[in-house]
Design an enzyme around this catalytic site. Structure first.
Site, mmCIF file in Angstrom:
data_model
loop_
_atom_site.group_PDB
_atom_site.id
_atom_site.type_symbol
_atom_site.label_atom_id
_atom_site.label_comp_id
_atom_site.label_asym_id
_atom_site.label_seq_id
_atom_site.Cartn_x
_atom_site.Cartn_y
_atom_site.Cartn_z
ATOM 1 N N GLU A 177 -6.451 2.541 -2.266
ATOM 2 C CA GLU A 177 -5.688 1.461 -2.893
ATOM 3 C C GLU A 177 -6.218 1.170 -4.286
ATOM 4 O O GLU A 177 -7.299 1.626 -4.657
ATOM 5 C CB GLU A 177 -5.726 0.182 -2.036
ATOM 6 C CG GLU A 177 -7.098 -0.448 -1.911
ATOM 7 C CD GLU A 177 -7.040 -1.857 -1.335
ATOM 8 O OE1 GLU A 177 -5.956 -2.440 -1.222
ATOM 9 O OE2 GLU A 177 -8.119 -2.392 -1.021
ATOM 10 N N GLU B 269 -9.690 2.594 -5.571
ATOM 11 C CA GLU B 269 -10.594 2.827 -4.437
ATOM 12 C C GLU B 269 -10.298 4.153 -3.746
ATOM 13 O O GLU B 269 -9.128 4.492 -3.504
ATOM 14 C CB GLU B 269 -10.463 1.687 -3.414
ATOM 15 C CG GLU B 269 -10.881 0.335 -3.971
ATOM 16 C CD GLU B 269 -11.056 -0.731 -2.899
ATOM 17 O OE1 GLU B 269 -11.821 -1.682 -3.147
ATOM 18 O OE2 GLU B 269 -10.430 -0.634 -1.808
ATOM 19 N N LYS C 200 -4.559 9.809 8.111
ATOM 20 C CA LYS C 200 -5.626 10.560 8.741
ATOM 21 C C LYS C 200 -6.870 9.669 8.704
ATOM 22 O O LYS C 200 -7.174 9.065 7.677
ATOM 23 C CB LYS C 200 -5.851 11.826 7.902
ATOM 24 C CG LYS C 200 -6.925 12.705 8.424
ATOM 25 C CD LYS C 200 -6.355 13.700 9.396
ATOM 26 C CE LYS C 200 -7.487 14.409 10.126
ATOM 27 N NZ LYS C 200 -7.164 14.719 11.508
ATOM 28 N N GLY D 247 -9.478 -5.981 4.806
ATOM 29 C CA GLY D 247 -9.902 -5.232 5.983
ATOM 30 C C GLY D 247 -9.138 -5.598 7.253
ATOM 31 O O GLY D 247 -9.503 -5.160 8.338
ATOM 32 N N LYS E 118 0.808 -1.221 0.000
ATOM 33 C CA LYS E 118 0.000 0.000 0.000
ATOM 34 C C LYS E 118 0.839 1.268 0.000
ATOM 35 O O LYS E 118 0.372 2.303 -0.476
ATOM 36 C CB LYS E 118 -0.957 -0.037 1.179
ATOM 37 C CG LYS E 118 -1.939 -1.184 1.036
ATOM 38 C CD LYS E 118 -3.058 -1.090 2.010
ATOM 39 C CE LYS E 118 -4.048 -2.198 1.690
ATOM 40 N NZ LYS E 118 -5.353 -1.935 2.253
ATOM 41 N N HIS F 253 -14.871 -3.376 7.782
ATOM 42 C CA HIS F 253 -14.168 -2.971 6.564
ATOM 43 C C HIS F 253 -14.415 -3.908 5.392
ATOM 44 O O HIS F 253 -13.689 -3.890 4.402
ATOM 45 C CB HIS F 253 -12.648 -2.830 6.794
ATOM 46 C CG HIS F 253 -12.289 -1.962 7.950
ATOM 47 N ND1 HIS F 253 -12.648 -0.630 8.026
ATOM 48 C CD2 HIS F 253 -11.617 -2.219 9.096
ATOM 49 C CE1 HIS F 253 -12.200 -0.129 9.164
ATOM 50 N NE2 HIS F 253 -11.585 -1.062 9.836
ATOM 51 N N ARG G 241 -7.436 -6.472 -10.349
ATOM 52 C CA ARG G 241 -8.167 -7.699 -10.693
ATOM 53 C C ARG G 241 -9.640 -7.360 -10.844
ATOM 54 O O ARG G 241 -10.047 -6.227 -10.632
ATOM 55 C CB ARG G 241 -8.017 -8.713 -9.554
ATOM 56 C CG ARG G 241 -8.455 -8.093 -8.233
ATOM 57 C CD ARG G 241 -8.609 -9.073 -7.122
ATOM 58 N NE ARG G 241 -8.669 -8.410 -5.831
ATOM 59 C CZ ARG G 241 -9.746 -7.869 -5.295
ATOM 60 N NH1 ARG G 241 -10.883 -7.881 -5.954
ATOM 61 N NH2 ARG G 241 -9.707 -7.287 -4.111
HETATM 62 P P1 ADP Z 1 -8.228 -3.547 2.545
HETATM 63 O O1 ADP Z 1 -7.224 -3.713 1.448
HETATM 64 O O2 ADP Z 1 -7.880 -4.337 3.764
HETATM 65 O O3 ADP Z 1 -9.635 -3.725 2.093
HETATM 66 P P2 ADP Z 1 -8.473 -0.616 2.354
HETATM 67 O O4 ADP Z 1 -7.305 0.299 2.409
HETATM 68 O O5 ADP Z 1 -9.113 -0.829 1.018
HETATM 69 O O6 ADP Z 1 -8.084 -2.008 3.035
HETATM 70 O O7 ADP Z 1 -9.576 -0.092 3.360
HETATM 71 C C1 ADP Z 1 -10.759 -0.837 3.600
HETATM 72 C C2 ADP Z 1 -11.769 0.012 4.340
HETATM 73 O O8 ADP Z 1 -11.216 0.503 5.590
HETATM 74 C C3 ADP Z 1 -12.217 1.260 3.607
HETATM 75 O O9 ADP Z 1 -13.253 1.006 2.660
HETATM 76 C C4 ADP Z 1 -12.689 2.114 4.770
HETATM 77 O O10 ADP Z 1 -13.946 1.644 5.232
HETATM 78 C C5 ADP Z 1 -11.680 1.809 5.872
HETATM 79 N N1 ADP Z 1 -10.557 2.783 5.834
HETATM 80 C C6 ADP Z 1 -9.353 2.623 5.240
HETATM 81 N N2 ADP Z 1 -8.578 3.733 5.359
HETATM 82 C C7 ADP Z 1 -9.309 4.641 6.058
HETATM 83 C C8 ADP Z 1 -9.082 6.011 6.500
HETATM 84 N N3 ADP Z 1 -7.938 6.647 6.260
HETATM 85 N N4 ADP Z 1 -10.085 6.634 7.196
HETATM 86 C C9 ADP Z 1 -11.253 5.987 7.437
HETATM 87 N N5 ADP Z 1 -11.521 4.715 7.059
HETATM 88 C C10 ADP Z 1 -10.574 4.030 6.366
#
Ligand code: ADP
Length: 449
Positions: free
Chosen positions: A287, A275, A201, A165, A116, A235, A291
């Protein structure tokens, strides 16, 4: 042109790919573990081959077993589905060395978006707005404290190697930072074998908005609008829709344009999803998934395109079959993820399905590998089906979802279907007024009451 494609996956996504192959006149090869001999994908493919025992490490994740299966069956290309080996750069490299085609992006592009921190750096360099955060990894508590102090609380500590998540911890105050930092690191270590974390943040009421992109690998790319996946539990997405009820046509064109340009600049090949968290009119990259996504059918519904067919065409070296101007949104689509889980705690409950009846009718699609008499094995993901509805507008899609859920019969096991009836009754879901924290609060209020 491919004559035979091997699908390195199981469940509904394996069926999804088999269906695309059949419509294109391509033979399909299913692979399966010993626990999946009776699975629907094995029955539906033109050929099937057992690649190992129940444990996915020794079957669906075994690169040598899958490559041997290609050699034995004469498959020229591999579709990875989602999960398993779909974002494994070493696997893609290995296929290249064996003269097999991976239906997806290059190993280099997967690596670029794999961890990431590198992904965020790449996004920034490509002109994509990112969530404010630490520059790179945070090695120790003092650095974490300094970074969090600079950006202000609350902050979220995330695993560099994260996914699904996991490995994410929120600290609302400096007092909570030490514990959050240590827990995120140890979770990251045990889940991903890598304890590197970074800090962002923590956005307090964002929506999750993701943009579907497609590149031809030759510098041409398009976007297929967004999906709103804000209804999440831990998540993890539960209910997805397109278009987002909170995005204007101008915002869609702006963020879509940024994403398509970035993908074109990368020379990216195939389907991808960028995303974002979306708050107060601003998009913040989190991210990129290199795929096909679980929730791709809502995009297919509103644009009337077959994304898997397009993936296969691009892997064959053909140009994209649509231009940006061809892609016009038609109506509204919603997907719900049906899991074999028991409410209110979402405990997995595999077992025997006595009766399965899929809903039908106008604007209804059920992607599922269930059948009456099937025994769901306990070894894999609990997703057992996706119900996708398409209507002329959002209210019609919501009505259709209620109607289709009423027709669905899955008898013998517990599922998450009752949750969707509750959601359809919620005024905030009806009005589309929700953010990524909404569902957790709703679950606390409703299901546990
Ligand atoms: P993963 O790859 O584990 O799915 P992500 O980076 O895509 O992780 O994040 C998954 C979810 O976590 C997001 O859709 C959101 O709900 C929450 N999240 C991630 N980063 C943040 C952030 N900076 N602030 C608030 N929520 C976050």
């Amino acid at each position: 042109m491919f004559e035979k494609i091997l699908i390195a996956n199981r469940g509904e996504i394996a069926l999804r790919v088999i269906r695309a192959c059949r419509e294109m006149g391509i033979r399909s090869v299913a692979v399966h573990s010993t626990a999946d001999s009776d699975a629907m994908h094995v029955r539906m493919a033109d050929e099937a081959i057992c690649i190992g025992p129940a444990s996915s490490t020794d079957s669906y994740l075994s690169m040598p077993a899958i490559i041997s299966a290609c050699e034995v069956t004469g498959a020229q290309a591999i579709h990875p589905g989602y999960g398993f080996l779909s974002e494994n750069a070493a696997f893609v490299q290995m296929l290249e060395d064996h003269d097999l085609t991976f239906i997806g992006p290059s190993a280099a592009h997967i690596r670029m978006m794999g961890d990431k921190i590198t992904a965020k750096e790449t996004a920034l360099a490509l002109g994509i707005p990112v969530v404010p955060g630490s520059e790179g990894g945070v090695p120790d508590l003092d650095t974490a404290r300094a970074a969090a102090g600079d950006m202000g609380y609350p902050v979220i500590i995330k695993a560099t190697a994260g996914g699904g998540g996991r490995g994410m911890k929120v600290a609302n105050t400096e007092a909570e930072l030490e514990n959050a930092f240590r827990t995120a690191r140890s979770e990251a270590k045990s889940a991903f074998g890598n304890d590197e974390v970074y800090i962002e943040k923590y956005l307090q009421r964002p929506r999750h908005i993701e943009v579907q992109v497609f590149g031809d690998g030759k510098g041409n790319a398009v976007h297929l609008g967004e999906r709103d996946c804000s209804l999440q539990r831990r998540h993890q997405k539960v209910f997805e829709e397109a278009p987002s009820p909170s995005i204007t046509a101008e915002q869609r064109a702006r963020i879509g344009g940024i994403c398509a340009d970035a993908v074109a600049k990368m020379g990216y090949s195939g389907a991808g999803t960028i995303e974002f968290l979306f708050e107060d009119g601003e998009f913040y990259f989190i991210e990129m998934n290199t795929r096909l996504q679980v929730e791709h059918p809502v995009t297919e519904a509103i644009f009337g395109v077959d994304l898997v067919r397009e993936q296969i065409r691009v892997a064959e070296g053909l140009p994209l079959s649509f231009t940006q101007d061809d892609l016009v949104i038609n109506g509204h689509a919603i997907e719900v993820r049906i899991n074999a889980e028991k409410l209110p705690n979402f405990a997995p409950c595999p077992g025997k399905v006595n009766t399965f009846h899929a809903p039908g009718g106008l604007g209804v699609r059920m992607d599922s590998a269930l059948y009456g008499g099937y025994r769901i094995p306990p070894y894999y993901d609990s997703l057992i089906g996706k119900l996708i509805v398409h209507g002329r507008d959002r209210p019609e899609a919501l009505q259709r979802l209620r109607r289709a859920l009423g027709e669905l019969i899955i008898d013998g096991i517990d599922t998450t279907v009752p949750l969707f009836f509750e959601l359809l009754d919620a005024p905030d879901v009806q009005s589309g007024d929700y953010n990524i924290h909404w569902l957790e609060k709703f679950l606390d209020r409703t299901l546990k009451a």
